[in-house]
Design a protein around this motif. Structure first.
Motif, PDB file in Angstrom:
ATOM      1  N   LYS A  39      33.876  35.937  50.418  1.00 54.80           N
ATOM      2  CA  LYS A  39      35.090  36.049  49.621  1.00 54.80           C
ATOM      3  C   LYS A  39      34.713  36.249  48.156  1.00 54.80           C
ATOM      4  O   LYS A  39      33.886  35.515  47.623  1.00 54.80           O
ATOM      5  CB  LYS A  39      35.943  34.787  49.773  1.00 54.80           C
ATOM      6  CG  LYS A  39      36.397  34.519  51.213  1.00 54.80           C
ATOM      7  CD  LYS A  39      37.191  33.221  51.304  1.00 54.80           C
ATOM      8  CE  LYS A  39      37.592  32.930  52.754  1.00 54.80           C
ATOM      9  NZ  LYS A  39      38.343  31.643  52.868  1.00 54.80           N
ATOM     10  N   VAL A  40      35.314  37.243  47.535  1.00 56.50           N
ATOM     11  CA  VAL A  40      34.982  37.578  46.151  1.00 56.50           C
ATOM     12  C   VAL A  40      36.228  37.482  45.285  1.00 56.50           C
ATOM     13  O   VAL A  40      37.239  38.130  45.579  1.00 56.50           O
ATOM     14  CB  VAL A  40      34.396  39.003  46.042  1.00 56.50           C
ATOM     15  CG1 VAL A  40      34.092  39.342  44.578  1.00 56.50           C
ATOM     16  CG2 VAL A  40      33.140  39.144  46.881  1.00 56.50           C
ATOM     17  N   GLU A  41      36.162  36.649  44.240  1.00 55.76           N
ATOM     18  CA  GLU A  41      37.182  36.713  43.202  1.00 55.76           C
ATOM     19  C   GLU A  41      36.581  37.431  42.009  1.00 55.76           C
ATOM     20  O   GLU A  41      35.359  37.461  41.835  1.00 55.76           O
ATOM     21  CB  GLU A  41      37.682  35.317  42.817  1.00 55.76           C
ATOM     22  CG  GLU A  41      36.658  34.415  42.159  1.00 55.76           C
ATOM     23  CD  GLU A  41      37.285  33.114  41.661  1.00 55.76           C
ATOM     24  OE1 GLU A  41      38.525  33.020  41.620  1.00 55.76           O
ATOM     25  OE2 GLU A  41      36.520  32.197  41.312  1.00 55.76           O
ATOM     26  N   VAL A  42      37.423  38.030  41.202  1.00 51.13           N
ATOM     27  CA  VAL A  42      36.960  38.880  40.115  1.00 51.13           C
ATOM     28  C   VAL A  42      37.423  38.307  38.789  1.00 51.13           C
ATOM     29  O   VAL A  42      38.569  37.856  38.655  1.00 51.13           O
ATOM     30  CB  VAL A  42      37.499  40.318  40.285  1.00 51.13           C
ATOM     31  CG1 VAL A  42      37.099  41.180  39.090  1.00 51.13           C
ATOM     32  CG2 VAL A  42      36.991  40.924  41.582  1.00 51.13           C
ATOM     33  N   CYS A  43      36.534  38.321  37.801  1.00 53.31           N
ATOM     34  CA  CYS A  43      36.921  37.929  36.442  1.00 53.31           C
ATOM     35  C   CYS A  43      36.307  38.910  35.449  1.00 53.31           C
ATOM     36  O   CYS A  43      35.083  39.049  35.370  1.00 53.31           O
ATOM     37  CB  CYS A  43      36.487  36.500  36.128  1.00 53.31           C
ATOM     38  SG  CYS A  43      37.394  35.800  34.723  1.00 53.31           S
TER      39      CYS A  43
END
Length: 361
Positions: A39-43
């Motif tokens: 799972k990848v969240e982006v900032c």
């Protein structure tokens, strides 16, 4: 978390993010890592140190097991927060002292030491034995960049004949280019912000030696900048830590390009795409060898004990357990570059594979 300067008012490098996303989707389509989905969240730090610090705090509060970096100038704000939470910062372009010394930093690229060393060495591979350096004022990193270029060209049997430190946003680079040419410079090693490259090229093409070659770091050139320069950039020599996306003779490069097109249709593809994919491969190598819970501490421990970790040929083998070869930069683990020539929209190798540009590396 995928973290970097993906969109900013100055210059943007979104390719790292889309490649990390595509790599995660590709891994998940094949069953994940040991059955665990990625799972990848982006900032996006927006080129703002305050936003970058917010990204780091978000990674901590979200329980992210690692932060996969790309291009950011704000490691000084990010790494102390990640270090306090035992979160590894993986795959970034190391630019600052913090990048190259923090115990949670695992960059794929050492810009000031290795890539700039490749700029100097690359000049000699292009037949330039007498080079000038054109550099903006980058504060305390300026002497390091100059020394790295000098070491690189001397490693290849050449020399620096003139250094032109232009300050910031010089309105006309013609006098600086003329000074380099008058000193016998056969090429110009250029360490400048992306928004100044077009003006530098203009000064070069209008000089007494209009065919004088620019030698530069591949990181300077986003997809948009290369499109803007067009044929003006033909003949330029680039130092790069990895293969260009146009070199599909490398099987993993072809895989990266195909996956980005499949999972992120319309996304630009550049060297930063290769870098983002390589970061995910390193994370995959670590996670697949964790027998217990997959936590940030377990992932950090895995990165601390890597030996010849593979990025499927995108980079040389990655080892974190050997004595560091770069003085005062203990987190630089790779000391080799590719030297490329830009022509007609393609970047083709000039060097015979990866070449070491650090003495003793």
């Amino acid at each position: 978390m995928a973290f970097g300067q993906f969109q900013a008012s100055t210059f943007s490098y979104p390719e790292g993010q889309t490649a990390i996303d595509a790599a995660a989707k590709s891994i998940n389509a094949a069953g994940g890592i040991n059955g665990h989905p990625v799972k990848v969240e982006v900032c996006n730090d927006q080129g703002d140190p305050n936003v970058a610090a917010q990204c780091a705090r978000q990674a901590v509060s979200s329980g992210d097991v690692a932060v996969l970096g790309s291009y950011s100038q704000n490691a000084g704000q990010v790494l102390p927060i990640l270090q306090a939470a035992n979160i590894a910062y993986v795959g970034a372009t190391a630019q600052s002292v913090t990048d190259t010394t923090s115990p949670v930093s695992f960059p794929l690229e050492g810009l000031n030491q290795v890539v700039f060393g490749g700029v100097g060495y690359g000049a000699t591979l292009a037949g330039c034995k007498k080079a000038g350096i054109l550099i903006e004022n980058y504060g305390t990193t300026t002497p390091l960049a100059i020394q790295s270029i000098t070491d690189g060209i001397e490693l290849g049997g050449g020399q620096i004949v003139k250094v032109e430190n232009t300050g910031t946003n010089l309105p006309d680079y013609s006098p600086a280019i003329s000074a380099i040419e008058s000193a016998g410079g056969q090429c110009v090693a250029t360490i400048m912000p992306p928004d100044q490259i077009a003006e530098v090229f203009q000064a070069m093409r209008q000089s007494a030696q209009p065919d004088i070659t620019m030698i530069n770091a591949q990181d300077t050139f986003s997809t948009q900048l290369l499109q803007q320069l067009g044929s003006t950039a033909n003949g330029m020599i680039l130092s790069s830590s990895t293969y260009p996306p146009t070199d599909t003779s490398v099987p993993t490069v072809s895989k990266v390009v195909a996956a980005v097109k499949q999972y992120e249709p319309g996304a630009a593809i550049s060297q930063f795409s290769i870098q983002g994919w390589g970061a995910m491969l390193l994370l995959q190598d670590v996670v697949k060898n964790i027998s217990g819970d997959i936590t940030s501490t377990a992932v950090l421990n895995g990165f601390e004990h890597l030996t010849n970790a593979s990025t499927d040929g995108l980079y040389p083998p990655y080892t974190t357990t050997s004595p560091e070869p770069v003085p005062n930069a203990p987190r630089i683990f790779l000391t080799k570059v590719l030297v490329l020539k830009y022509q007609g929209g393609n970047e083709t190798p000039v060097s015979n594979g990866f070449v070491n540009v650090i003495k003793g590396g």
